[in-house]
Design an enzyme around this catalytic site. Structure first.
Site, PDB file in Angstrom:
ATOM      1  N   ASN A   9       1.086  -1.103  -0.078  1.00  0.00           N
ATOM      2  CA  ASN A   9       0.037  -0.068  -0.178  1.00  0.00           C
ATOM      3  C   ASN A   9       0.949   1.260  -0.087  1.00  0.00           C
ATOM      4  OD1 ASN A   9      -1.717   2.002   0.419  1.00  0.00           O
ATOM      5  ND2 ASN A   9      -2.337   1.320   2.662  1.00  0.00           N
ATOM      6  N   LYS A  11       0.004   4.123  -0.366  1.00  0.00           N
ATOM      7  CA  LYS A  11      -0.630   5.507   0.126  1.00  0.00           C
ATOM      8  C   LYS A  11      -0.280   6.749  -0.734  1.00  0.00           C
ATOM      9  CE  LYS A  11      -0.014   3.475   4.592  1.00  0.00           C
ATOM     10  NZ  LYS A  11      -0.134   3.338   6.065  1.00  0.00           N
ATOM     11  N   HIS A  95      -9.368   0.913   4.963  1.00  0.00           N
ATOM     12  CA  HIS A  95      -8.237   1.243   5.508  1.00  0.00           C
ATOM     13  C   HIS A  95      -8.485   2.217   6.629  1.00  0.00           C
ATOM     14  CE1 HIS A  95      -4.239   2.517   6.400  1.00  0.00           C
ATOM     15  NE2 HIS A  95      -3.689   1.591   5.650  1.00  0.00           N
ATOM     16  N   GLU A  97      -6.844   4.715   7.564  1.00  0.00           N
ATOM     17  CA  GLU A  97      -6.779   6.298   7.441  1.00  0.00           C
ATOM     18  C   GLU A  97      -7.990   6.811   6.645  1.00  0.00           C
ATOM     19  OE1 GLU A  97      -3.111   5.687   5.301  1.00  0.00           O
ATOM     20  OE2 GLU A  97      -2.119   5.189   7.271  1.00  0.00           O
ATOM     21  N   GLU A 164      -5.006  -4.760  10.728  1.00  0.00           N
ATOM     22  CA  GLU A 164      -4.275  -3.572  10.710  1.00  0.00           C
ATOM     23  C   GLU A 164      -4.511  -2.968  12.134  1.00  0.00           C
ATOM     24  OE1 GLU A 164      -2.148  -2.730   6.749  1.00  0.00           O
ATOM     25  OE2 GLU A 164      -4.072  -1.390   6.995  1.00  0.00           O
ATOM     26  N   GLY A 170       2.388   2.854  10.659  1.00  0.00           N
ATOM     27  CA  GLY A 170       3.187   4.014  10.505  1.00  0.00           C
ATOM     28  C   GLY A 170       4.094   4.371  11.697  1.00  0.00           C
ATOM     29  N   SER A 209       3.704  -1.698  10.054  1.00  0.00           N
ATOM     30  CA  SER A 209       4.976  -1.623  10.508  1.00  0.00           C
ATOM     31  C   SER A 209       5.676  -2.872  10.028  1.00  0.00           C
ATOM     32  CB  SER A 209       5.275  -0.855  11.708  1.00  0.00           C
ATOM     33  OG  SER A 209       4.926   0.193  11.987  1.00  0.00           O
TER      34      SER A 209
HETATM   35  P1  PGA Z   1       2.898   0.784   7.507  1.00  0.00           P
HETATM   36  O1  PGA Z   1       1.485   0.825   6.709  1.00  0.00           O
HETATM   37  O2  PGA Z   1       3.451  -0.675   6.940  1.00  0.00           O
HETATM   38  O3  PGA Z   1       3.651   1.951   6.845  1.00  0.00           O
HETATM   39  O4  PGA Z   1       2.903   0.711   8.974  1.00  0.00           O
HETATM   40  C1  PGA Z   1       0.601  -0.188   6.769  1.00  0.00           C
HETATM   41  C2  PGA Z   1      -0.842   0.104   6.150  1.00  0.00           C
HETATM   42  O5  PGA Z   1      -1.185   1.025   6.515  1.00  0.00           O
HETATM   43  O6  PGA Z   1      -1.264  -0.339   5.314  1.00  0.00           O
END
Ligand code: PGA
Length: 251
Positions: A9, A11, A95, A97, A164, A170, A209
């Site tokens: 992903n 983003k 997701h 976000e 997640e 992140g 992460s």
């Molecule tokens: P990240 O994001 O690996 O940067 O923690 C994962 C995600 O939000 O899908």
């Protein structure tokens, strides 16, 4: 045995030339990987520009978002029909976000998921709890509610669930393998109540992460069938290492 599913992903990262550069390095590096499904979700602007590179490869193209109507006066939105047209096989829904910054409710996530499945897109459906919810003992009830509402009436074919935990996204703070396994075993139990025995064949990904360093331990968990990587998927070498995690480790 469930076939591993490793997804990127990106983003809101990468211009079209940057996306093309990534593909130039990444696609040949994983061409020999035959025992896992691989998908990459770039921003909308790169989808069509890079779709041709995926043809005949073992990597699928995914979108990060979709709207829940087929067409019409919805300024700024993109429909599942358009994503198929641009060359996508998958889309990410739910997701955190999107839920957090764009106020997507379970009902909206459900509509997006249903319409995407109707138009033949595979869906990577994301759920996860906040730190406050985890610390107050609500993890399981939050996950159960997100699954029940988000998957209401959703055809289980070509559906992948991504766990997640929001506190791990992140932040560099990955869930421990015990936390990932516990949550994902719970998710499978809930999927069994929604879909019966089909729950055994669902791929449940872990996201939050994920790095080349921690992927082996996560993939050794019996209910972790893959990963959704954000930050660590932005460089071809790093995402290649995640795709090439060490097979066959037992916890
Ligand atoms: P990240 O994001 O690996 O940067 O923690 C994962 C995600 O939000 O899908």
């Amino acid at each position: 045995m469930r076939r591993p599913f490793i997804a990127a992903n990106w983003k809101m990262n990468k211009t079209i030339p940057e996306a093309l550069d990534f593909m130039h390095a990444f696609l040949p590096s994983v061409a020999g990987v035959q025992d896992a499904d691989i998908a990459i979700a770039p921003p909308f602007t790169s989808l069509f520009a890079i779709a041709e590179r995926f043809v005949g490869t073992n990597v699928s193209l995914a979108a990060q978002n979709v709207f829940y109507e087929e067409k019409g006066a919805f300024t700024g939105e993109v429909s599942p029909v358009m994503l198929k047209d641009a060359g996508c096989d998958f889309v990410i829904t739910g997701h955190s976000e999107r839920r957090q910054y764009f106020h997507e409710t379970d009902e909206i996530v459900n509509r997006k998921t249903k319409l995407s499945r109707k138009h033949g897109l595979g869906v990577i459906f994301c759920i996860g709890e906040t730190l406050a919810e985890r610390e107050s003992g609500k993890t399981f009830s939050v996950l159960a509610a997100q699954l029940a509402a988000g998957l209401k009436g959703v055809d289980p074919a070509n559906l992948v669930v991504a766990y997640e935990p929001i506190w791990a996204i992140g932040t560099g703070k990955t869930a421990t393998t015990a936390q990932a396994q516990e949550a994902q075993a719970f998710i499978r139990k809930e999927l069994r109540s929604l879909y019966g025995d089909a729950a055994d064949s669902f791929r449940i990904l872990y996201g939050g992460s994920v790095t080349p360093e921690n992927i082996d331990g996560l993939m050794a968990c019996p209910d972790v069938d893959g990963a959704l990587a954000g930050g660590a998927s932005l460089t071809a070498g790093s995402f290649e290492k995640i795709v090439k995690f060490t097979r066959g480790i037992t916890p």
